[in-house]
Design a protein around this motif. Structure first.
Motif, PDB file in Angstrom:
ATOM      1  N   ILE A 199      37.671  29.521  41.456  1.00 32.32           N
ATOM      2  CA  ILE A 199      37.058  30.229  42.411  1.00 32.32           C
ATOM      3  C   ILE A 199      38.096  31.625  41.933  1.00 32.32           C
ATOM      4  N   GLY A 200      39.430  31.309  41.724  1.00 36.08           N
ATOM      5  CA  GLY A 200      40.398  32.414  41.540  1.00 36.08           C
ATOM      6  C   GLY A 200      40.091  32.854  39.977  1.00 36.08           C
ATOM      7  N   ALA A 201      39.672  31.869  39.137  1.00 32.60           N
ATOM      8  CA  ALA A 201      39.713  32.325  37.822  1.00 32.60           C
ATOM      9  C   ALA A 201      38.565  33.638  37.568  1.00 32.60           C
ATOM     10  N   PHE A 202      37.224  33.207  38.500  1.00 32.43           N
ATOM     11  CA  PHE A 202      36.421  34.328  38.303  1.00 32.43           C
ATOM     12  C   PHE A 202      36.816  35.502  39.030  1.00 32.43           C
ATOM     13  N   THR A 203      37.516  35.516  40.134  1.00 29.09           N
ATOM     14  CA  THR A 203      38.168  36.797  40.598  1.00 29.09           C
ATOM     15  C   THR A 203      38.986  37.317  39.819  1.00 29.09           C
ATOM     16  N   ALA A 204      39.956  36.362  39.006  1.00 29.77           N
ATOM     17  CA  ALA A 204      41.026  37.144  38.207  1.00 29.77           C
ATOM     18  C   ALA A 204      40.174  37.982  36.923  1.00 29.77           C
ATOM     19  N   PHE A 205      39.368  37.330  36.314  1.00 26.47           N
ATOM     20  CA  PHE A 205      38.511  37.885  35.435  1.00 26.47           C
ATOM     21  C   PHE A 205      37.931  39.275  35.881  1.00 26.47           C
ATOM     22  N   ALA A 206      37.041  39.354  36.870  1.00 25.94           N
ATOM     23  CA  ALA A 206      36.390  40.306  37.313  1.00 25.94           C
ATOM     24  C   ALA A 206      37.167  41.384  37.705  1.00 25.94           C
ATOM     25  N   PHE A 207      38.451  40.771  38.566  1.00 24.25           N
ATOM     26  CA  PHE A 207      39.212  42.223  38.939  1.00 24.25           C
ATOM     27  C   PHE A 207      40.183  42.823  37.993  1.00 24.25           C
TER      28      PHE A 207
END
Lengths: 266, 270
Positions: free
Chosen positions: A64-72
């Motif tokens: 979950i955090g990886a999708f967020t980190a990438f998109a952000f």
């Protein structure tokens, strides 16, 4: 092609001027990357004191955090410097931007382009790839599609949040911090599964503002886990809907704000 | 002489207080942000207590909740982030005016900063704490002595944090552009001070090294641990001692570095 030329020239000038201070730039790239690493370290430290978070394992939360980190990181690199709008409004520099025969948004994005943020995108890409590999995902054609559109939608979503947050400066000049609640706050919210939040706070952030569909619901779809909050499985496809809505709202607010702007009086 | 210096300091502190109380919009926006981030941190910590069944790293839920709201307030009181005033003045050359004044700029800026902290304590610290105390489980100290000790510790946290920020700003005498050093500071100060999570969440030896061998926990973690009465009176006094030692050490270092920096400035100016 000709239309893009002034922007590319401004962009090159900006990058060259920043790279001039070498020590500072090197430190800057490194530590910007460290920021994203630290966000992940925070998740790891949290799991040092508890085996699960909201019923999810460390790997699942990290996905979950990886999708967020990438998109952000990608939204921050491309659109994040729109945050500087309040500076342009306060100093009246926006007047100068508006007199040029180019788009205001386009100019602001290239004028303050911050190449130091590239390191974050690279780290987040590595993290996302790793997490998609180590998690137990039963790859079907639909899940491949979901894994591909999720980073795109999430990036569009965060970019829109950046634009909406910055537009507040057209009305409320000292309120830069207010926008952080939704940009950085939104990033923090979507780093963890939405079901750990409660009450009105969860309803507002996850559903009313749409942050639940940035990474939490898509990851439920990838893992094939039913939603602990009880929404039907087709909600995992909510990403494109909230991304489109956010982009439309951002475009509208930006236009209204720009029309509202009356100059610094100089 | 001492009386005169004290009066100058007090006047500067009052000016610092007034300067920050003027920006009401910024205060409201900042408070909202503190609430949102407080909620984000609170729910994550709440989830850890569910996962770990009860106390986490020696904190119960009320202590963790107080930790969050106290921390959100402290963040602005010590002003962990976003101070570049000195370095801006170094870059523009305005710092020369600071150096010409009869008071050492280190003390001028410290006095102004204490005034700023005083304003932020009244507004930015008490509001999040009240919010947390009303809506969430909250820890109220058992020993009356905890309140004055917490207050002293908060003041020391401001001094330690100011000293560190001052040092970061001083690097611009050498680097001219402070952004790189500032980002390193941002990264370290958040995670090592206990802002993101209590440092006791980390493996014991790392927490111990941070606590004694670095100034970071003295800025956020220490005042909160004192407030939630970790380790009783003995623990509180030990923490206060470590904090005071860091306050003195950092100010001395800032003084030393500033002397070196001004010598360099003279050379640059011919």
């Amino acid at each position: 092609m000709d239309e893009a030329r002034p922007y590319t020239r401004m962009l090159t000038a900006q990058v060259r001027s920043i790279v001039q201070y070498r020590t500072s730039f090197a430190l800057d790239v490194t530590s910007q990357t460290v920021f994203t690493v630290l966000d992940i370290v925070t998740v790891l430290v949290t799991f040092h004191v508890t085996p699960t978070l909201g019923g999810f394992s460390q790997r699942q939360v990290l996905l979950i955090g990886a999708f967020t980190a990438f998109a952000f990181a990608l939204a921050d690199l491309t659109v994040g410097n729109i945050e500087r709008l309040s500076f342009y409004v306060r100093t009246g520099l926006l007047d100068a931007v508006l007199t040029r025969p180019l788009s205001a948004m386009g100019q602001l994005l290239v004028l303050d382009f911050a190449p130091r943020r590239i390191g974050r995108v690279l780290f987040a890409t590595g993290l996302l790839t790793t997490m998609l590999t180590v998690n137990d995902i039963d790859w079907t054609a639909w899940r491949v599609l979901l894994a591909v559109i999720t980073p795109v939608c999430a990036t569009v979503f965060f970019s829109s949040v950046f634009v909406i947050g910055a537009s507040v400066a057209f009305w409320w000049i000292d309120a830069g911090q207010f926008a952080h609640s939704f940009t950085y706050g939104g990033r923090d919210f979507t780093t963890y599964p939405s079901n750990i939040y409660q009450g009105a706070f969860r309803r507002i952030f996850a559903y009313a503002l749409g942050f639940g569909f940035v990474s939490y619901y898509p990851v439920l779809g990838l893992l094939g886990v039913p939603d602990p909050l009880g929404l039907p499985p087709w909600f995992v496809w909510g990403g494109p809907v909230v991304a489109t809505a956010a982009a439309l709202i951002a475009a509208a607010i930006w236009r209204v704000g720009l029309r509202h702007y009356k100059g610094a009086g100089s | 002489m001492a009386d005169h210096a004290l009066r100058t300091g007090a006047a500067l502190a009052r000016a610092g207080f007034r300067r920050f109380s003027t920006y009401r919009q910024a205060t409201i926006a900042g408070l909202t942000t503190n609430m949102v981030f407080g909620l984000l941190r609170y729910y994550v910590l709440l989830a850890t207590t569910v996962g770990a069944a009860g106390a986490v790293a020696g904190y119960d839920l009320a202590q963790l909740s107080s930790y969050v709201w106290f921390g959100q307030g402290l963040l602005t009181v010590v002003m962990l982030w976003g101070w570049t005033e000195l370095s801006d003045r170094v870059r523009t050359g305005d710092v020369v005016a600071d150096l010409l004044r009869p008071v050492n700029p280190l003390w001028t800026y410290l006095a102004t900063d204490l005034g700023r902290a005083g304003y932020n304590f009244l507004v930015r610290m008490l509001v999040p704490i009240a919010f947390g105390a009303i809506f969430f489980p909250f820890y109220f100290p058992h020993a009356p002595a905890t309140y004055p000790i917490t207050l002293v510790s908060t003041a020391l946290a401001v001094v330690v944090c100011f000293g560190c920020r001052y040092l970061v700003n001083l690097t611009s005498f050498w680097l001219l552009d402070v952004r790189g050093a500032m980002t390193v500071w941002l990264a370290c100060s958040g995670v090592l001070s206990g802002m993101y999570f209590p440092i006791a969440f980390m493996p014991g030896w790392i927490a111990a090294v941070l606590q004694y061998a670095t100034p970071f926990p003295s800025m956020i973690q220490t005042p909160i641990d004192i407030y939630v009465e970790r380790g009783g009176l003995g623990g509180q006094l030990l923490r206060l001692l470590v904090q005071a030692a860091w306050a003195v050490a950092i100010l001395a270092l800032a003084h030393l570095v500033q002397t070196r920096a001004t010598r360099k400035l003279v050379i640059q100016g011919g």
